[in-house]
Design an enzyme around this catalytic site. Structure first.
Site, PDB file in Angstrom:
ATOM      1  N   ASP A   1       0.825  -1.212   0.000  1.00 37.34           N
ATOM      2  CA  ASP A   1       0.000   0.000   0.000  1.00 37.34           C
ATOM      3  C   ASP A   1       0.860   1.263   0.000  1.00 37.34           C
ATOM      4  OD1 ASP A   1      -2.766   1.228   0.633  1.00 37.34           O
ATOM      5  OD2 ASP A   1      -1.515   2.037   2.230  1.00 37.34           O
TER       6      ASP A   1
ATOM      7  N   GLU B   1       0.904  -0.449  -4.900  1.00 32.83           N
ATOM      8  CA  GLU B   1      -0.028   0.649  -5.138  1.00 32.83           C
ATOM      9  C   GLU B   1       0.725   1.963  -5.041  1.00 32.83           C
ATOM     10  OE1 GLU B   1      -3.850   2.745  -2.992  1.00 32.83           O
ATOM     11  OE2 GLU B   1      -1.887   2.652  -2.063  1.00 32.83           O
TER      12      GLU B   1
HETATM   13  C1  LIG Z   1      -2.508   5.929  -1.731  1.00 35.48           C
HETATM   14  C2  LIG Z   1      -2.861   5.987  -0.296  1.00 35.48           C
HETATM   15  O1  LIG Z   1      -2.987   7.053   0.258  1.00 35.48           O
HETATM   16  N1  LIG Z   1      -3.024   4.830   0.298  1.00 35.48           N
HETATM   17  C3  LIG Z   1      -3.341   4.655   1.686  1.00 35.48           C
HETATM   18  C4  LIG Z   1      -2.207   5.146   2.566  1.00 35.48           C
HETATM   19  O2  LIG Z   1      -2.579   5.256   3.842  1.00 35.48           O
HETATM   20  C5  LIG Z   1      -3.715   6.053   4.053  1.00 35.48           C
HETATM   21  C6  LIG Z   1      -3.884   6.205   5.505  1.00 35.48           C
HETATM   22  O3  LIG Z   1      -3.988   4.940   6.103  1.00 35.48           O
HETATM   23  C7  LIG Z   1      -4.928   5.442   3.405  1.00 35.48           C
HETATM   24  O4  LIG Z   1      -6.082   6.249   3.597  1.00 35.48           O
HETATM   25  C8  LIG Z   1      -4.681   5.315   1.948  1.00 35.48           C
HETATM   26  O5  LIG Z   1      -5.709   4.580   1.333  1.00 35.48           O
END
Ligand SMILES: CC(=O)N[C@H]1CO[C@H](CO)[C@@H](O)[C@@H]1O
Ligand SMILES: *[C@@H]1O[C@H](CO)[C@@H](O)[C@H](O)[C@H]1NC(C)=O
Ligand SMILES: *[C@@H]1O[C@H](CO)[C@@H](O)[C@H](O)[C@H]1NC(C)=O
Ligand SMILES: *[C@@H]1O[C@H](CO)[C@@H](O)[C@H](O)[C@H]1NC(C)=O
Ligand SMILES: *[C@@H]1O[C@H](CO)[C@@H](O)[C@H](O)[C@H]1NC(C)=O
Ligand SMILES: *[C@@H]1O[C@H](CO)[C@@H](O)[C@H](O)[C@H]1NC(C)=O
Ligand SMILES: *[C@@H]1O[C@H](CO)[C@@H](O)[C@H](O)[C@H]1NC(C)=O
Ligand SMILES: CC(=O)N[C@H]1CO[C@H](CO)[C@@H](O)[C@@H]1O
Length: 584
Positions: free
Chosen positions: A231, A299
């Site tokens: 992520d 991602e």
């Molecule tokens: C791309 C992005 O922002 N992904 C995650 C990163 O972390 C935040 C906070 O936990 C998430 O809201 C996002 O989806």
């Protein structure tokens, strides 16, 4: 007629540093299994509730694994299932090696993996390295400056002004508005948090943090997973010198993250090095264990050239097997022309370093659904693209049914954190709840998702008609088309065939997949809302017999119908997959 012709000869099968030394089928299956997969994203909270609390859980997923086998899906990836205060529905983790109690236990997870193995379904887990929860014991120990944990997070004194006021060390902004630095009274220092105050950034310049996260990966690998989806990779490192970011000039609101140009807090060069380290860890693990190549997908919303560096850097050092390609979400929409589609599809293939595999993400839990982005009539055409383009397809749960966003969720039912922060007047446009509503299995209560009086998010009221059971019973349905496309993917021409696109006119594009000694396949899509009569005889080049392999639910064409290349009629939004049988 505009003719754009680019042939991509795919070297699928030769990819993988370990693979090309070996020739055998088994080794090919071990190392190359992922190169033509469809990965199905499960959003666990909304997939299946097994205990009637209105929240999806692991036992629920296990009870539905047969569905994947029936559908022809052999790999799934799960959004976070780890222990979490759920400020951001699992993207704020308080224990990386435990299961969130409302989702179940580690034993439930073992049972899930055992059943998945039995059915031949591989499981990929989400990995959220950019920050932990502020409830994580590491953070609590770091606040208390416990030996070994002092530098687990990014701590700074800030600047003491002449008048005695203390201010953050620089101008960095949180993605969720305001300074990225949060004062901690106990430790008397600021910590960095790019998201909410409850999500402190881990300090990857501390080798102990890297070791701790390696151990987390090994913990789950030992439980039998096939890899990780990583992520928010672009946020991992920030500039070591803490330099101020320059204004972007796009907004006057100094609290809005868009106020600054994020040259020191996103996509830092060190991000690539960390991914390469994890790649080595996974390759080492595979080399020393039975089972498939353990893979990694990332991602990150970034420019195409930045994304290509993830596949491999300029020295050829390998990163993740693939960085998610979000072009169908970020670049294309209901207004896109045929040329836009051909342009963005080709762009990825042109930029991709030699010997790598493309991928196409149609949807996820952070963006409106396909039916809502491209129009409900486009569902089949978009799935045809997903399944017949070269490489890997990624489906978000419910997209195989053409589920739609539930935009009318009331303020009181809204739970997505950024939407709640936006307030009653603004929540609707930014809320991610509409695409996260429960899976629509049947017309039973709560769409067969849960027996609870109240589910964590309301079920979309259209479930009475739009649900899996109806679509399984119907003669033609989005689900049946999706299933037939998955079968079609077994054809060698879709696995290994070249890709030749063509903009037929402003509103229609097509592409051929060609492989020696195989029938050529042609996918053609009308991206307009009017009926089109097109002539593709020149594109096909040689006399062929055209027969329909896949047609959409509303199509006037039927599977097996013969078509004339000179006069193909396409209804609004219609897509077709056609086989070109060479005339002997
Ligand atoms: C791309 C992005 O922002 N992904 C995650 C990163 O972390 C935040 C906070 O936990 C998430 O809201 C996002 O989806
Ligand atoms: C996380 O949970 C596991 C299982 O309950 C436990 O053994 C471990 O100590 C926890 N880890 C931390 C860092 O709290
Ligand atoms: C000190 O100066 C800063 C910057 O000029 C200002 O924002 C702040 O309010 C001042 N603090 C006090 C206590 O005067
Ligand atoms: C992987 O193995 C190689 C050689 O065996 C070693 O040099 C490297 O440190 C290992 N990497 C990881 C991340 O375990
Ligand atoms: C498509 O175009 C219409 C009309 O110009 C506009 O209202 C709409 O916002 C556009 N949609 C997207 C997704 O760009
Ligand atoms: C695809 O190509 C690879 C490598 O050239 C080869 O090993 C494999 O058998 C081919 N697969 C099909 C289905 O033709
Ligand atoms: C097709 O779209 C155009 C432009 O958005 C619109 O003006 C027209 O009414 C639509 N036609 C039909 C048949 O829906
Ligand atoms: C597949 C596809 O892009 N279909 C488009 C066809 O045209 C309509 C109307 O312009 C769009 O809403 C669809 O997205």
């Amino acid at each position: 007629m505009v003719v754009v012709k680019i042939a991509f000869i795919l070297s699928v099968g030769l990819v993988g540093i370990l693979a090309h030394k070996h020739q055998s089928k088994e080794l090919d299956a071990k190392y190359n299994w992922w190169q033509h997969e469809v990965f199905y994203q499960i959003y666990p909270r909304s997939f299946q509730d097994s205990n009637g609390d209105g929240i999806g859980d692991l036992q629920g997923i296990t009870s539905r694994l047969q569905y994947f086998k029936d559908t022809g899906i052999t790999s799934v990836w799960l959004s976070p299932i780890y222990e979490s205060p759920m400020v951001d529905f699992g993207y704020d983790i308080s224990n990386y090696t435990n299961i969130q109690p409302e989702y179940g236990t580690l034993e439930d997870f073992d049972a899930l993996i055992a059943k998945a193995n039995e059915l031949g379904v591989k499981v990929i887990l989400d990995f959220v390295p950019n920050h932990s929860s502020n409830k994580h014991p590491w953070f609590i120990k770091s606040v208390a400056r416990e030996p070994g944990y002092e530098d687990f997070y990014v701590w700074e004194d800030g600047i003491l002004l002449e008048n005695g006021t203390r201010v953050p060390p620089n101008n960095w902004l949180s993605v969720f508005s305001g300074s990225a630095w949060m004062w901690n009274d106990e430790r008397q220092q600021y910590y960095l948090r790019q998201f909410t105050y409850g999500q402190p950034d881990l300090n990857y310049r501390n080798p102990a943090v890297i070791k701790a996260m390696d151990d987390v990966m090994l913990f789950w690998l030992n439980k039998g997973i096939a890899g990780f989806r990583i992520d928010a990779i672009i946020y991992i490192y920030e500039d070591a010198q803490l330099r101020d970011e320059p204004p972007s000039g796009t907004t006057d609101d100094p609290n809005n993250e868009a106020y600054l140009s994020h040259i020191y807090t996103r996509n830092q060069p060190e991000d690539y090095g960390l991914l390469q380290h994890w790649r080595q860890l996974l390759d080492n693990y595979t080399a020393n264990h039975d089972g498939p190549l353990r893979i990694m997908m990332t991602e990150g919303y970034a420019s195409v050239s930045q994304l290509m560096e993830y596949y491999e850097d300029s020295n050829g050092v390998q990163g993740p097997q693939f960085p998610f390609n979000f072009d169908f979400i970020t670049e294309l929409n209901a207004n896109s022309t045929a040329a836009d589609f051909v342009f963005y599809i080709s762009r990825w293939l042109i930029y991709m370093p030699h010997g790598h595999v493309a991928n196409w993400v149609m949807g996820n839990h952070d963006n409106p659904r396909v039916a809502s982005r491209f129009g409900e009539k486009s569902v089949d055409a978009m799935n045809m693209l997903l399944m017949t383009l070269p490489g890997i397809g990624i489906t978000y749960n419910g997209e195989e049914l053409g589920m739609t966003d539930y935009r009318d969720i009331s303020w009181s039912d809204t739970v997505d954190q950024p939407a709640c922060e936006a307030g009653i007047d603004n929540y609707k446009t930014i809320s991610r709840d509409p695409e996260r509503t429960p899976m629509q299995w049947s017309s039973d209560v709560n769409a067969g998702f849960s027996s609870a009086d109240r589910t964590w998010l309301p079920v979309n009221p259209n479930y009475k008609e739009l649900n899996l059971r109806n679509q399984q019973q119907a003669r033609r349905s989005h689900y049946k088309i999706y299933q037939s496309l998955l079968k079609l993917r077994q054809l060698p021409v879709l696995k290994n065939g070249s890709f030749v696109p063509e903009v037929v006119n402003r509103r229609v594009f097509a592409f051929k997949r060609e492989l020696k000694n195989e029938h050529t396949l042609l996918t053609i899509v009308n991206v307009s809302n009017r009926t089109e009569l097109v002539d593709i005889a020149d594109f096909i080049e040689q006399p062929n017999r055209l027969s329909v392999l896949v047609a959409g639910v509303d199509s006037q064409h039927r599977v097996g119908d013969r078509l004339k290349a000179e006069t193909i009629e396409l209804a609004p939004n219609e897509g077709l997959v056609i086989q070109l049988n060479k005339r002997k």
